[in-house]
Design an enzyme around this catalytic site. Structure first.
Site, mmCIF file in Angstrom:
data_model
loop_
_atom_site.group_PDB
_atom_site.id
_atom_site.type_symbol
_atom_site.label_atom_id
_atom_site.label_comp_id
_atom_site.label_asym_id
_atom_site.label_seq_id
_atom_site.Cartn_x
_atom_site.Cartn_y
_atom_site.Cartn_z
ATOM 1 N N CYS A 87 0.826 -1.201 0.000
ATOM 2 C CA CYS A 87 0.000 0.000 0.000
ATOM 3 C C CYS A 87 0.866 1.258 0.000
ATOM 4 C CB CYS A 87 -0.987 -0.038 1.167
ATOM 5 S SG CYS A 87 -2.322 1.184 1.043
ATOM 6 N N HIS A 196 -3.465 -5.674 1.268
ATOM 7 C CA HIS A 196 -2.727 -5.877 2.512
ATOM 8 C C HIS A 196 -2.660 -7.345 2.925
ATOM 9 C CE1 HIS A 196 -2.394 -1.625 4.024
ATOM 10 N NE2 HIS A 196 -3.312 -1.468 3.084
ATOM 11 N N GLU A 198 -0.844 -8.713 5.138
ATOM 12 C CA GLU A 198 -0.661 -8.875 6.588
ATOM 13 C C GLU A 198 -1.986 -8.955 7.328
ATOM 14 O OE1 GLU A 198 -0.932 -4.392 6.100
ATOM 15 O OE2 GLU A 198 -0.320 -6.146 4.932
#
Length: 226
Positions: A87, A196, A198
């Site tokens: 990002c 994302h 994560e």
């Protein structure tokens, strides 16, 4: 020896702790790096995490690109250090010219937050070897300046060299050209991604999927086999 993966925090970063947790779950040691650090403390790889780095009001990543930590990062990335930009990290990588193109505001002019289907286009980079080419995955997406753009020559070059790492499937959430969600450099050690991973590493969180964990297991495999 346990691999050490640095996670850079800029003023405004908000996904550094999530990224550190993902690295731990994959079996590596996260190393917190501050944007004013002048060295990378001998880490084996680096993640530029998501958020809104200071100076984004000028252009996303434009000021963060000049933080002291970026000088050794740029030098070592060009020498082969694996770097993942997520990002805002992707935005910083384009501003640092480690990846081509630029990130502009979403074509609908709104912040977007949703689970996003992606197709893995390149499973040979340092961050994607635990995927298979053509695999479809779901990764959370949240951005305001997520529209990837480049001139036609650059886009054709990325396509021809297999450097488009991920594409949006079913729905292009921000107007990115050719549905590009992530790209790699020529050597495959630097990857930028807008969604994302994560946020998709544990079944109890968010969508209940773990489709993002292979990003972090991929780099461990790459480092072990280096």
């Amino acid at each position: 020896m346990t691999a050490r993966i640095g996670v850079v925090t800029f003023p405004g970063s908000l996904d550094d702790r999530d990224t550190q947790r993902a690295i731990r779950l994959a079996g590596a040691e996260p190393v917190a790096l501050w944007h004013k650090d002048k060295n990378l403390h001998q880490v084996d790889a680096v993640v530029l995490c998501g958020g809104f780095s200071y100076g984004d009001y000028l252009r996303a990543g434009a000021i963060a690109r000049f933080s002291p930590v970026m000088e050794p990062l740029i030098e070592q990335a060009k020498a082969g250090l694996p770097v993942l930009g997520i990002c805002n990290g992707f935005q910083i990588l384009t501003e640092a010219h480690l990846l081509p193109g630029a990130m502009l505001g979403n074509d609908h002019l709104h912040f977007i937050c949703r689970d996003q289907k992606l197709r893995v286009e390149n499973a040979d980079t340092a961050w994607t070897v635990d995927y298979t080419a053509g695999q479809e995955i779901h990764i959370p997406l949240k951005n305001m300046d997520g529209r990837y753009v480049a001139d036609e020559y650059t886009l054709d070059k990325l396509e021809a060299e297999g450097r488009v790492a991920f594409r949006y499937r079913d729905f292009n959430p921000n107007g990115s050209l050719r549905d590009i969600a992530g790209i790699a450099n020529e050597a495959g050690n630097v990857v930028g991604l807008m969604p994302h991973p994560e946020h998709a590493v544990e079944p109890l969180i968010g969508s209940g999927r773990t489709d993002g964990l292979p990003f972090f297991t991929s780099i461990l495999k790459k480092l072990v086999n280096a």
